[in-house]
Design a protein around this motif. Structure first.
Motif, PDB file in Angstrom:
ATOM      1  N   VAL A 246       0.839  -1.214   0.000  1.00 46.69           N
ATOM      2  CA  VAL A 246       0.000   0.000   0.000  1.00 46.69           C
ATOM      3  C   VAL A 246       0.867   1.255   0.000  1.00 46.69           C
ATOM      4  CG1 VAL A 246      -1.619   1.374   1.390  1.00 46.69           C
ATOM      5  CG2 VAL A 246      -2.027  -1.071   1.048  1.00 46.69           C
ATOM      6  N   GLU A 250       1.361   4.094  -2.986  1.00 47.73           N
ATOM      7  CA  GLU A 250       1.207   5.528  -2.714  1.00 47.73           C
ATOM      8  C   GLU A 250       2.458   6.298  -3.140  1.00 47.73           C
ATOM      9  OE1 GLU A 250      -0.595   8.230   0.910  1.00 47.73           O
ATOM     10  OE2 GLU A 250       0.545   6.431   1.401  1.00 47.73           O
ATOM     11  N   ILE A 257      -6.047   2.242  -4.494  1.00 45.29           N
ATOM     12  CA  ILE A 257      -6.013   1.307  -3.364  1.00 45.29           C
ATOM     13  C   ILE A 257      -5.536   1.995  -2.084  1.00 45.29           C
ATOM     14  CG2 ILE A 257      -4.908  -0.779  -2.458  1.00 45.29           C
ATOM     15  CD1 ILE A 257      -5.059  -1.940  -5.282  1.00 45.29           C
ATOM     16  N   PRO A 258      -4.417   2.750  -2.096  1.00 50.30           N
ATOM     17  CA  PRO A 258      -4.027   3.468  -0.868  1.00 50.30           C
ATOM     18  C   PRO A 258      -5.120   4.404  -0.362  1.00 50.30           C
ATOM     19  CG  PRO A 258      -2.215   3.461  -2.421  1.00 50.30           C
ATOM     20  CD  PRO A 258      -3.389   2.890  -3.137  1.00 50.30           C
ATOM     21  N   VAL A 261      -7.788   2.306   1.477  1.00 55.27           N
ATOM     22  CA  VAL A 261      -7.325   1.848   2.790  1.00 55.27           C
ATOM     23  C   VAL A 261      -7.247   3.017   3.772  1.00 55.27           C
ATOM     24  CG1 VAL A 261      -5.418   0.764   4.043  1.00 55.27           C
ATOM     25  CG2 VAL A 261      -6.048  -0.083   1.779  1.00 55.27           C
ATOM     26  N   SER A 287      -4.834  -3.359   4.961  1.00 59.59           N
ATOM     27  CA  SER A 287      -3.551  -3.833   4.429  1.00 59.59           C
ATOM     28  C   SER A 287      -3.537  -5.351   4.307  1.00 59.59           C
ATOM     29  CB  SER A 287      -2.410  -3.372   5.345  1.00 59.59           C
ATOM     30  OG  SER A 287      -2.340  -1.970   5.409  1.00 59.59           O
ATOM     31  N   VAL A 290      -5.404  -6.397   1.240  1.00 58.61           N
ATOM     32  CA  VAL A 290      -4.551  -6.197   0.063  1.00 58.61           C
ATOM     33  C   VAL A 290      -3.512  -7.318  -0.021  1.00 58.61           C
ATOM     34  CG1 VAL A 290      -2.821  -4.689  -0.998  1.00 58.61           C
ATOM     35  CG2 VAL A 290      -4.882  -3.698   0.016  1.00 58.61           C
TER      36      VAL A 290
END
Length: 315
Positions: A246, A250, A257-258, A261, A287, A290
């Motif tokens: 993650v 980023e 996705i980041p 989360v 996390s 993921v």
């Protein structure tokens, strides 16, 4: 002459202050880096006791010692120079390497989950039983050191990311301090865990009723503790591996996705009174999800490759 001596003393005092400041920098950087790597440390401490179990009590601590020495060798002789070379010549590679390691941790955790629902192949059990005591011990120790190399690599890479702003000398000192201290902590805890049943058995034979009850409790708690460590270790691998992925996404501005989360964590942080705890748990859970997805994909590809390889060998 006095003025020359006074100047010399002033120089010594100045050098001492610089050295003290450097030590403070090293200690602070090592502490911060060690905190960042705590998830991998938990996983290391949870995974390792399994390698020392199943042997006679007199061999448990020597096995832990061999693994600890191998871990220290991994960190100081291989990973520390590699980390410094990365810092000096390819600092851009730290994040991709971390992400690859995170994906590997997620893959390992997913494999453990799959193995929990799949009985051990008869051939594997027979092969292990065919080994003598020393051969099995050597195989277990080598396997533990190989696993430690991956986990220690993650620890050193995480630590490197935290001390990258320091000079090369301070980076080396901080990384060495992190490596030594975490090895002592992890394998001290592992030694205590693997001897917990022996300590309990010894206490159960004492005359004091309270000591006897406590000792019996330790013996009974050992199987539960090992099961709990397996679950904790697997969860830590998913959480840490997924968290590294993650953060890497980023870093490269691959944000959907980041953002999901982080948004979940921010929402959970709004719980009155315990927002800090629920926010952290939400990030860890996101996390881990993921990590489970990435690990599942990698495990599926690996099993497909083995299946095709086996089919090709039959033909």
């Amino acid at each position: 002459m006095p003025s020359g001596l006074a100047a010399l003393l002033d120089d010594v005092a100045a050098i001492t202050k610089i050295a003290a400041a450097s030590l403070d920098d090293v200690g602070a950087a090592a502490g911060k880096a060690g905190t960042k790597a705590v998830g991998v440390v938990v996983d290391d401490a949870a995974v390792t006791p399994g390698y020392a179990m199943g042997f006679t009590p007199d061999r448990e601590l020597p096995i832990v010692w061999k693994i600890a020495v191998g871990s220290l060798r991994n960190k100081l002789l291989f990973l520390l120079p590699g980390a410094l070379l990365l810092s000096a010549f390819a600092p851009w590679a730290v994040t991709p390497i971390l992400m690859v390691g995170g994906a590997y941790l997620a893959f390992e955790a997913t494999e453990k989950i799959l193995e929990a629902f799949t009985p051990q192949a008869e051939g594997e059990a027979v092969e292990e039983l065919a080994l003598s005591g020393p051969e099995l011990e050597k195989e277990k120790v080598n396997g533990a050191i190989r696993t430690d190399l991956i986990l220690s690599g993650e620890i050193m890479a995480i630590a490197l990311a935290e001390v990258a702003h320091l000079s090369l000398g301070l980076q080396a000192a901080a990384l060495a301090l992190v490596g030594v201290l975490l090895t002592v902590v992890v394998y001290g805890a592992v030694a205590l865990i693997v001897k917990m049943d022996d300590i309990g058995l010894h206490m159960s034979r004492r005359e004091n009723k309270g000591a006897q009850a406590f000792g019996r409790g330790l013996v009974k708690a050992m199987p539960v503790t090992m099961e709990a460590l397996t679950v904790i270790g697997t969860a830590a691998m998913l959480w840490v591996g997924g968290g590294i992925i993650v953060h890497g996404l980023e870093h490269f501005h691959l944000t959907p996705i980041p953002h999901w989360v982080e948004g979940f964590s921010h929402w959970a942080h709004g719980v009155p009174g315990i927002g800090a705890v629920t926010g952290w748990l939400a990030f860890a859970l996101g996390s881990a999800v993921v990590g489970l997805v990435v690990g599942g994909v990698l495990a599926g590809l690996m099993h497909l490759w083995h299946h095709r390889k086996g089919a090709a060998a039959e033909h």
